[in-house]
Design an enzyme around this catalytic site. Structure first.
Site, PDB file in Angstrom:
ATOM      1  CE  LYS A  96      13.226   2.661  -3.761  1.00 40.02           C
ATOM      2  NZ  LYS A  96      13.116   3.820  -2.895  1.00 40.02           N
ATOM      3  CB  SER A 125       5.502   4.321  -8.447  1.00 38.47           C
ATOM      4  OG  SER A 125       6.715   4.283  -9.164  1.00 38.47           O
TER       5      SER A 125
END
Lengths: 316, 91
Positions: free
Chosen positions: A44, A258
């Site tokens: 991110k 994830s």
């Protein structure tokens, strides 16, 4: 050259490492792109820098401005670092069923955290943030779910890095959240390496996370364009955890849950390549490392215990 | 033939609270037609009047999103597992 003017300049250009022990054969190989090697430890950082720089260029952000963002963690942490260094105030709306480390990191970087109810998941965090933004017109909501600069970061950096480092790549497998990574990288690959298949690994959480009051409260990010993908695979908590552990025990790569979901989908693709006798170079995007999830129990005890501990958590 | 269908909490009003139901059909649309005979209204929550999947509903056959495998024409085999889920935000 490994000298940089500031921490922000270390974003991107992450290593791509082979996964020889998990690859089924010399012809069907898995590669991991280590996005935890970014300034705040996740992919991110690319999106956050891109969205903030675009907002500055558009004149939306004056010095001292307040930024508001719904986030389940990584985007908020990435925005918090850039906001701190560039002198903005950051408010994050985050579901309360996310790991304790995420909140601690956000507060450490100076962000204010507004909790949203666990039962509403990320959907309610998005809805709450959009309401707060409407009530506070001087605040700037970058909105990672609809901000084109999120996906554009990956078209400009992640995609070119992959093709440079692995010109023979046949598959991109990444997690589906805001969809920014897959949309941006996927578009670059479709334009520049048309044979590459774009595969989404979508986390399938425990039931609590899907506890909407009605289906119209559902949410599909504005960035999402299904035409960019070739395939979308749903991966449950137990499979994601099993693969996360396999990645660290067999390859020494310590990743967040994830990534386990991404690896699971990549192994489905790899098994099919072996069965059909087609060589494949499959890229697994490692969105972050495991540090922020240690308190969730994902890495200790039996898999069953860990899966139970994560049930009802937003682990991706 | 028979397939197992996982129902999300929000649609269990149509299945008397059942989490998993059984159904028949060579394709997904045939399956939903069959399910609707026992679970009145279920099909209408998933499929629009125009015969497409509702925007905020995702359907998976053996973990594959059916929007990429032929949509409602996706073929089903005995023992397949079908999962219905509402679309939620990630990130």
């Amino acid at each position: 050259m490994a000298r940089y003017d500031s921490i922000l300049d270390t974003a991107g250009d992450t290593p791509l490492v082979g996964l020889p022990n998990l690859s089924p054969s010399g012809d069907v190989r898995l590669w991991a792109k280590l996005e935890d090697r970014n300034p705040t430890g996740s992919i991110k950082d690319r999106a956050a820098l891109s969205m903030l720089s675009a907002a500055e260029a558009d004149g939306l952000l004056k010095p001292g401005a307040t930024i508001l963002e719904p986030t389940s963690g990584n985007t908020g942490i990435a925005l918090a670092l850039v906001s701190r260094l560039r002198g903005y105030r950051l408010i994050c709306v985050m579901p309360e069923n996310t790991s304790a480390e995420r909140r601690q990191l956000l507060e450490l970087y100076g962000a204010k955290v507004v909790p949203s109810p666990a039962a509403g998941g990320s959907n309610q965090a998005v809805a709450m943030a959009r309401k707060l933004a409407a009530e506070n017109p001087d605040w700037v909501m970058l909105d990672q779910y609809s901000n084109a600069a999120n996906a554009a970061a990956h078209t400009a950096t992640t995609g070119p890095e992959l093709l440079r480092d692995l010109p023979t790549m046949t598959h991109l497998v990444a997690g589906l959240g805001t969809t920014g990574t897959l949309m941006g990288t996927g578009r670059f690959l479709r334009d520049n390496a048309p044979g590459v298949k774009i595969v989404a690994a979508e986390p399938r959480y425990g039931e609590l996370v899907y506890g909407l009051r009605n289906l119209d409260e559902g949410f599909v990010p504005e960035l999402y364009d299904e035409k960019v993908l070739h395939r979308r695979i749903s991966v449950g908590t137990a499979d994601a955890l099993r693969r996360t552990r396999q990645l660290v025990t067999e390859e020494g790569v310590f990743a967040g849950p994830s990534t386990g979901a991404v690896l699971h989908a990549a192994l489905v693709v790899a098994a099919e390549a072996v069965r059909t006798g087609v060589p494949a170079d499959i890229v697994v995007i490692v969105a972050d490392a495991g540090w922020k999830y240690l308190s969730t129990g994902a890495y200790s005890g039996s898999l069953e215990e860990a899966a139970e501990a994560l049930d009802g958590q937003l682990w991706a | 033939m028979s397939v197992e269908v996982r129902i999300p909490t929000i649609l269990r009003t149509h299945t008397g609270g059942e989490k998993i139901v059984k159904g028949d059909g060579d394709t997904l649309s045939a399956l939903f037609a069959d399910l609707d005979t026992r679970h009145n209204g279920l099909s209408g929550r998933v499929i629009t009047g125009e015969g497409a999947l509702h925007r905020f509903v995702n359907v998976y056959v053996n973990d594959e999103d059916v929007r990429f495998t032929g949509g409602l024409d996706t073929a089903l085999n005995d023992g397949d597992s079908v999962t219905i889920l509402p679309a939620v935000a990630g990130g």
